[in-house]
Design an enzyme around this catalytic site. Sequence first.
Site, mmCIF file in Angstrom:
data_model
loop_
_atom_site.group_PDB
_atom_site.id
_atom_site.type_symbol
_atom_site.label_atom_id
_atom_site.label_comp_id
_atom_site.label_asym_id
_atom_site.label_seq_id
_atom_site.Cartn_x
_atom_site.Cartn_y
_atom_site.Cartn_z
ATOM 1 N N GLY A 251 4.130 19.344 10.328
ATOM 2 C CA GLY A 251 5.298 18.532 10.561
ATOM 3 C C GLY A 251 5.907 17.832 9.309
ATOM 4 O O GLY A 251 6.884 17.143 9.476
ATOM 5 N N CYS A 437 3.325 28.291 -0.208
ATOM 6 C CA CYS A 437 2.541 27.547 -1.106
ATOM 7 C C CYS A 437 1.625 28.836 -1.874
ATOM 8 O O CYS A 437 0.310 28.587 -1.702
ATOM 9 C CB CYS A 437 1.676 26.599 -0.471
ATOM 10 S SG CYS A 437 0.976 27.123 1.199
#
Length: 562
Positions: A251, A437
């Site tokens: 989140g 990532c």
Amino acid sequence: MSLYFEAAAILSNTEAKGGSLKNRIFGKKDLKSPPGAVYAVIAEATKWSSVLKEVVERSEILKHEKKLTPTLALLLTHDLLLSKRGVAAPKQHILYLAITRHKNRLNAEFTKCRIRRGFASVEAFRTHINTAIPADDEADGKGDGKKSAFHPRWVRVNAIKTTLDKALSTTFAGYARVESLTDLATTPKGIYVDEHIPDLVAIHPSADFSRHAAYRAGQIIFQDKASCFPAYLLDPQPTDGHVIDACAAPGNKTTHLAAIMSPHTSPAPDAKVTACERDPGRAQILQKMTKLAGADGIVTVKASQDFTRIKPHSAEYVHVGALLLDPSCSGSGIIGRDDTAVLHLPLAASEMPVILTGKKRKRLRQPAAAVTALDSAASTPEDTENATNELSEETPEQETDAEKLKTRLANLAGFQLKIILHAFSFPSATRITYSTCSIHAEENEQVVLRALASGVAKQQGWKIMKREDQVDGMKRWARRGDPAALEGMEGLLKETKLDAKTLNEACIRCEQGTDEGTMGFFVAGFVRSAEDGGDGNGKEEETDDAEDEVDDDDDEWAGLSD
């Protein structure tokens, strides 16, 4: 005591389970020890492993304690020498006796090790270990000799609940403002205000705000600088009205979107973020974080919602103006990631260097001592001198690992492409950001190029967001796409009518271990105008390689943090 046996078993990973170390520990239902204790002992021992390996080997305790494995010796030595609580076992336990009878010898070797590295005290040594990314094989003298990189703690000031100026005068009162991360590295009570991302600051990693009232109230959020790029690059506007975060948990990016949109809620009361999370457990984490950040008035969490199952032309989503895509990836760019971090294991007594003499030349049999937390401690012996029978550059085990990685990257890239192509089908969308990532081109530039070359991109008029069209802070970010990533893809470049330089300039990269203080990360944007919208029928191009069955590599949520 089961703690050390269970920690050693998880490190060896004999079940060959994927996912992050934290997920594997907290997801293991048959642990007798508290999962938090298991994770803590593994994480700390791994951090110190290059030092502890040297201490254990020089003390030669494995020659005297046959019941200790290299992994157990590493874990126990850490707690004996460095843990405030000491060895977490009863005083008559076999492991407690096995390690404590060598306490003086281990202490002596640890002191020698500290002095050799130039640290005047244990606390100075600890600060170095806690704040630096260790150089490869530092203890063995096999590294490249480069100084360890400084990685700060990045903190995003939550604009929903406070302002940067207020946070600087209250939460960070007493912290001196510095002009660079270099200055911050030597200023434990310093604070650096980032030049690229609004409301982002960096503090020294030794500063602990995890119990601070501002953190518990959701006024500050621990979030790596690179992780702030997707929402900032997307730059949702009041006219967008409806934004989707396609893969939302835990989140941080969702709440960042909400924070960017929060000033616009009055002139655009219908502006909102829909956060999709297909895993019910992670959706609960997402809801908790959203509420704590004060974003629940802007964010609607769709629990158990697979983004690829959403119908773009439905009444609920027909007005979506922007989408943030941060799908599952290899996670290879994450600093300190516990399933890729190197664990330096001491050699077992039977594996200690053996000198073979006689008519043949001397050869030193030296097994490799570094393994990851996802691999076992076994490795192929390697000669240190040129021998008659030379070893190949890649062992069969390494070739197998390379093939596994290649297969996994292909599966991930297929799923990532599927996510993008589905996002292209939303009829009112004009901006999309895609991020990972990961450091691998297969998940980054190559996925972007394949998406741009797809039929749905051409049909709907999607183009790359060029550098000159990016929001100011991203336009000024110097590190761009990898030029080597598009080698051999000239055919697709021709289809998109793009040259490699333009595409690479449009892509944004971060690298771990640099003076920029970020993890490894990639982000790119897609745009289209109303005139470029094509026929707007939103039909998707199917992809055979878009495999949905991939591991979820994100860590369990541990507060308002990455």
